[in-house]
Design a protein around this motif. Sequence first.
Motif, mmCIF file in Angstrom:
data_model
loop_
_atom_site.group_PDB
_atom_site.id
_atom_site.type_symbol
_atom_site.label_atom_id
_atom_site.label_comp_id
_atom_site.label_asym_id
_atom_site.label_seq_id
_atom_site.Cartn_x
_atom_site.Cartn_y
_atom_site.Cartn_z
ATOM 1 N N VAL A 25 -21.021 14.150 -64.922
ATOM 2 C CA VAL A 25 -21.342 15.500 -65.239
ATOM 3 C C VAL A 25 -20.781 15.665 -66.662
ATOM 4 C CG1 VAL A 25 -20.609 17.909 -64.880
ATOM 5 C CG2 VAL A 25 -21.523 16.507 -62.919
ATOM 6 N N ILE A 26 -19.495 15.024 -66.935
ATOM 7 C CA ILE A 26 -18.858 15.096 -68.160
ATOM 8 C C ILE A 26 -19.797 14.701 -69.226
ATOM 9 C CG2 ILE A 26 -16.905 14.467 -69.674
ATOM 10 C CD1 ILE A 26 -15.120 14.880 -67.046
ATOM 11 N N ASP A 27 -20.226 13.369 -68.992
ATOM 12 C CA ASP A 27 -21.080 12.694 -70.075
ATOM 13 C C ASP A 27 -22.323 13.449 -70.204
ATOM 14 O OD1 ASP A 27 -19.610 10.711 -70.297
ATOM 15 O OD2 ASP A 27 -20.644 9.224 -68.954
ATOM 16 N N TRP A 60 -4.482 21.950 -67.185
ATOM 17 C CA TRP A 60 -5.202 23.098 -67.588
ATOM 18 C C TRP A 60 -6.057 22.835 -68.887
ATOM 19 C CZ3 TRP A 60 -3.909 24.887 -72.465
ATOM 20 C CH2 TRP A 60 -4.393 26.189 -72.863
ATOM 21 N N GLU A 61 -6.087 21.673 -69.694
ATOM 22 C CA GLU A 61 -6.521 21.056 -70.678
ATOM 23 C C GLU A 61 -7.861 20.690 -70.372
ATOM 24 O OE1 GLU A 61 -5.391 21.455 -73.922
ATOM 25 O OE2 GLU A 61 -3.140 21.878 -73.462
ATOM 26 N N ILE A 62 -8.731 21.015 -71.295
ATOM 27 C CA ILE A 62 -10.134 20.682 -71.272
ATOM 28 C C ILE A 62 -10.157 19.082 -71.180
ATOM 29 C CG2 ILE A 62 -12.279 20.467 -72.388
ATOM 30 C CD1 ILE A 62 -11.859 23.371 -73.335
ATOM 31 N N VAL A 63 -11.114 18.396 -70.412
ATOM 32 C CA VAL A 63 -11.169 16.888 -70.246
ATOM 33 C C VAL A 63 -10.969 16.207 -71.791
ATOM 34 C CG1 VAL A 63 -11.861 16.867 -67.968
ATOM 35 C CG2 VAL A 63 -13.649 16.823 -70.013
ATOM 36 N N ASP A 64 -10.387 15.148 -71.945
ATOM 37 C CA ASP A 64 -10.148 14.433 -73.061
ATOM 38 C C ASP A 64 -11.596 13.980 -73.655
ATOM 39 O OD1 ASP A 64 -7.545 14.456 -72.900
ATOM 40 O OD2 ASP A 64 -7.822 12.362 -72.009
ATOM 41 N N GLN A 65 -12.674 14.047 -73.079
ATOM 42 C CA GLN A 65 -13.791 13.278 -73.558
ATOM 43 C C GLN A 65 -14.791 14.568 -74.150
ATOM 44 O OE1 GLN A 65 -12.569 13.036 -70.356
ATOM 45 N NE2 GLN A 65 -13.528 11.480 -69.296
ATOM 46 N N LYS A 126 -29.437 30.460 -67.367
ATOM 47 C CA LYS A 126 -30.049 28.986 -66.983
ATOM 48 C C LYS A 126 -28.830 28.184 -66.700
ATOM 49 C CE LYS A 126 -33.868 29.368 -70.674
ATOM 50 N NZ LYS A 126 -34.501 28.735 -71.374
ATOM 51 N N LEU A 127 -29.147 27.808 -65.573
ATOM 52 C CA LEU A 127 -28.004 26.993 -64.956
ATOM 53 C C LEU A 127 -28.583 25.426 -65.164
ATOM 54 C CD1 LEU A 127 -25.573 26.335 -63.107
ATOM 55 C CD2 LEU A 127 -27.229 26.468 -61.129
ATOM 56 N N VAL A 128 -27.602 24.656 -65.694
ATOM 57 C CA VAL A 128 -28.123 23.171 -66.175
ATOM 58 C C VAL A 128 -27.789 22.370 -64.779
ATOM 59 C CG1 VAL A 128 -27.833 21.194 -67.489
ATOM 60 C CG2 VAL A 128 -27.292 23.612 -68.344
ATOM 61 N N SER A 129 -28.756 22.229 -64.201
ATOM 62 C CA SER A 129 -28.754 21.514 -62.701
ATOM 63 C C SER A 129 -28.001 20.278 -62.681
ATOM 64 C CB SER A 129 -30.166 21.427 -62.270
ATOM 65 O OG SER A 129 -30.986 20.535 -62.975
ATOM 66 N N ASP A 130 -28.198 19.382 -63.561
ATOM 67 C CA ASP A 130 -27.457 18.020 -63.787
ATOM 68 C C ASP A 130 -25.915 18.178 -64.352
ATOM 69 O OD1 ASP A 130 -28.906 18.546 -66.201
ATOM 70 O OD2 ASP A 130 -29.397 16.488 -66.223
ATOM 71 N N ALA A 131 -25.498 19.345 -64.656
ATOM 72 C CA ALA A 131 -24.379 19.415 -65.570
ATOM 73 C C ALA A 131 -23.189 20.613 -64.859
ATOM 74 C CB ALA A 131 -24.515 19.791 -66.973
ATOM 75 N N HIS A 132 -23.304 20.367 -63.606
ATOM 76 C CA HIS A 132 -22.151 21.360 -62.909
ATOM 77 C C HIS A 132 -21.852 20.622 -61.469
ATOM 78 C CE1 HIS A 132 -24.805 23.301 -59.592
ATOM 79 N NE2 HIS A 132 -25.476 23.123 -60.738
ATOM 80 N N THR A 133 -20.600 20.661 -61.307
ATOM 81 C CA THR A 133 -20.079 19.900 -60.060
ATOM 82 C C THR A 133 -18.924 20.755 -59.412
ATOM 83 O OG1 THR A 133 -19.005 17.707 -59.600
ATOM 84 C CG2 THR A 133 -18.143 18.747 -61.622
#
Length: 178
Positions: A25-27, A60-65, A126-133
């Motif tokens: 999901v991050i990618d 709390w930080e946004i992921v490093d990627q 518009k919900l991004v179906s392959d980009a939420h977890t």
Amino acid sequence: MSDTVVLVVDVQRDVMAESVRAAEVIDTIAGLVDRARAADVPVMWVRHHSDDLPMGSPGWEIVDQLHPAEHETVVEKEYGDAFAATDLSDRLAALGAQTIVLCGAQSDACIRSTFYGGLYHGYQMKLVSDAHTTGDLRQWGAEFTPEQSIAMLNLYAAYTKLPDVEGATVTAAEAISR
């Protein structure tokens, strides 16, 4: 100027650490953000804080990627709905936004709440179906696996309509194409 905004919600270290398919999901979000920036579609970020996720803590930080650009807005929130007790609506209005492309975490909490909050505030969602977890919430009474929660929100989002706005699902590739 685009009337669309990509809204990345709660892709934070501790949140993603307990979420299914987090790396994938991050990618996917990273690719979506890159395409949005290349197409001059604004990207906004939302970051949650609570007693369990204190502001300024490493988790709390946004992921490093993922890295918000210097000119991109980061909205701090303390409720599931990113519109609740924040200036998100004002910031979206300043951009002339009419459509929100939504991605991030957690599907059955903050993403769901923000999806419906956006509709109630008059935005096409518009919900991004392959980009939420999401993580596994069964220990707190949820009846569904994370994968089932993700699929259920995708289904509901695709068929939600209000008088002047509606929800939809799109893939990351469909959401912003080059």
